[in-house]
Motif scaffolding. Structure first.
Motif, PDB file in Angstrom:
ATOM      1  N   ARG A 176      -8.856  -3.844   1.995  1.00 31.78           N
ATOM      2  CA  ARG A 176      -8.326  -4.399   3.243  1.00 31.78           C
ATOM      3  C   ARG A 176      -7.731  -5.791   3.079  1.00 31.78           C
ATOM      4  NH1 ARG A 176      -6.816  -0.441   4.720  1.00 31.78           N
ATOM      5  NH2 ARG A 176      -8.241   1.227   5.129  1.00 31.78           N
ATOM      6  N   ARG A 235       0.839  -1.204   0.000  1.00 32.19           N
ATOM      7  CA  ARG A 235       0.000   0.000   0.000  1.00 32.19           C
ATOM      8  C   ARG A 235       0.875   1.257   0.000  1.00 32.19           C
ATOM      9  NH1 ARG A 235      -3.239  -1.443   3.712  1.00 32.19           N
ATOM     10  NH2 ARG A 235      -4.943  -2.033   2.364  1.00 32.19           N
ATOM     11  N   ASP A 236       1.874   1.297   0.876  1.00 31.32           N
ATOM     12  CA  ASP A 236       2.756   2.471   0.952  1.00 31.32           C
ATOM     13  C   ASP A 236       3.548   2.659  -0.344  1.00 31.32           C
ATOM     14  OD1 ASP A 236       1.877   3.017   3.493  1.00 31.32           O
ATOM     15  OD2 ASP A 236       3.598   2.086   4.494  1.00 31.32           O
ATOM     16  N   LEU A 291      -5.660  -6.537  -2.483  1.00 31.81           N
ATOM     17  CA  LEU A 291      -4.743  -5.403  -2.618  1.00 31.81           C
ATOM     18  C   LEU A 291      -3.643  -5.716  -3.629  1.00 31.81           C
ATOM     19  CD1 LEU A 291      -3.693  -2.615  -1.715  1.00 31.81           C
ATOM     20  CD2 LEU A 291      -2.421  -3.806   0.070  1.00 31.81           C
ATOM     21  N   ALA A 344      -4.914   5.778  -5.758  1.00 32.80           N
ATOM     22  CA  ALA A 344      -4.338   5.657  -4.413  1.00 32.80           C
ATOM     23  C   ALA A 344      -5.438   5.573  -3.362  1.00 32.80           C
ATOM     24  CB  ALA A 344      -3.407   6.828  -4.120  1.00 32.80           C
ATOM     25  N   SER A 345      -6.494   6.356  -3.508  1.00 31.48           N
ATOM     26  CA  SER A 345      -7.577   6.295  -2.522  1.00 31.48           C
ATOM     27  C   SER A 345      -8.328   4.970  -2.616  1.00 31.48           C
ATOM     28  CB  SER A 345      -8.519   7.482  -2.657  1.00 31.48           C
ATOM     29  OG  SER A 345      -9.123   7.497  -3.914  1.00 31.48           O
ATOM     30  N   LYS A 391       1.249   3.885  -3.176  1.00 30.86           N
ATOM     31  CA  LYS A 391       0.886   5.301  -3.028  1.00 30.86           C
ATOM     32  C   LYS A 391       2.052   6.199  -3.466  1.00 30.86           C
ATOM     33  CE  LYS A 391      -1.189   6.152   0.965  1.00 30.86           C
ATOM     34  NZ  LYS A 391      -1.782   5.985   2.315  1.00 30.86           N
ATOM     35  N   ASP A 424      -6.282   2.469  -0.797  1.00 30.84           N
ATOM     36  CA  ASP A 424      -6.425   2.684   0.651  1.00 30.84           C
ATOM     37  C   ASP A 424      -7.649   1.979   1.223  1.00 30.84           C
ATOM     38  OD1 ASP A 424      -4.319   4.026   1.763  1.00 30.84           O
ATOM     39  OD2 ASP A 424      -5.164   6.026   1.450  1.00 30.84           O
ATOM     40  N   GLN A 425      -8.683   1.820   0.413  1.00 30.03           N
ATOM     41  CA  GLN A 425      -9.922   1.215   0.887  1.00 30.03           C
ATOM     42  C   GLN A 425      -9.890  -0.307   0.883  1.00 30.03           C
ATOM     43  OE1 GLN A 425     -12.970   2.913  -1.551  1.00 30.03           O
ATOM     44  NE2 GLN A 425     -12.501   5.001  -0.923  1.00 30.03           N
TER      45      GLN A 425
END
Length: 179
Positions: free
Chosen positions: A162, A137-138, A167, A155-156, A141, A159-160
């Motif tokens: 899980r 995730r990091d 992912l 990116a958003s 982004k 973020d959603q």
């Protein structure tokens, strides 16, 4: 007492893909032009929510692929929309659902029909997977921040998500990589 019978393999129409991989959880337009793929598009126009298998070819230049010309892991997808561009071209919007393993191919009809076995997803509930998901995730982004081709909304969206497996699929679908 009789032994339990094995369930027959799942059968779905196949859309062969050249130089494209579709992942579960991803919505993507797919351009089709071969007669067998157009037959699937026609069927999808008549059957709302038709499920198909998206099978990536090992060699894009093969015009009439056989079983050995596909990667064994495919994605079952739901056809969301079909747009007929010309009589010989269509765009099919698909939503990837799950991975399957291609075990057989019937090429005798107007479209390809594959036989599939389920692929068990595993490991996404492990602690290590959760840690790796944070790192993905990091990193993703950061990639979106420096890449003009990727909109900030990606990116958003990431973020959603899980589930670590989902992912990974969403992030991989946005990367420029070879098949």
């Amino acid at each position: 007492m009789s032994a339990p019978t094995a369930s027959p393999p799942l059968q779905l129409p196949i859309i062969p893909l050249r130089n494209t991989v579709v992942f579960p959880g991803v919505v993507l337009p797919v351009e089709v032009g071969r007669s067998r793929s157009l037959a699937v598009a026609a069927r999808a126009r008549d059957a709302e929510g038709l499920h198909v298998a998206l099978a990536t070819q090992t060699l894009a230049e093969v015009e009439e692929p056989g079983l050995a010309d596909f990667f064994p892991t495919v994605v079952e997808a739901e056809v969301v929309r079909v747009m007929q561009v010309t009589p010989s071209r269509a765009t099919i919007v698909v939503r990837g659902l799950r991975r399957l393993r291609l075990v057989g191919l019937d090429e005798s009809g107007a479209l390809y029909v594959g036989s599939f076995a389920e692929v068990a997803e595993r490991g996404s509930q492990e602690v290590e997977a959760a840690g790796l998901a944070l790192a993905v995730r990091d990193s993703f982004k950061q990639l979106v921040a420096v890449s003009p081709e990727l909109p900030d909304e990606v990116a958003s969206h990431v973020d959603q998500v899980r589930d670590p497996g989902t992912l990974a699929d969403v992030a991989a679908s946005h990367l420029e990589a070879s098949v």
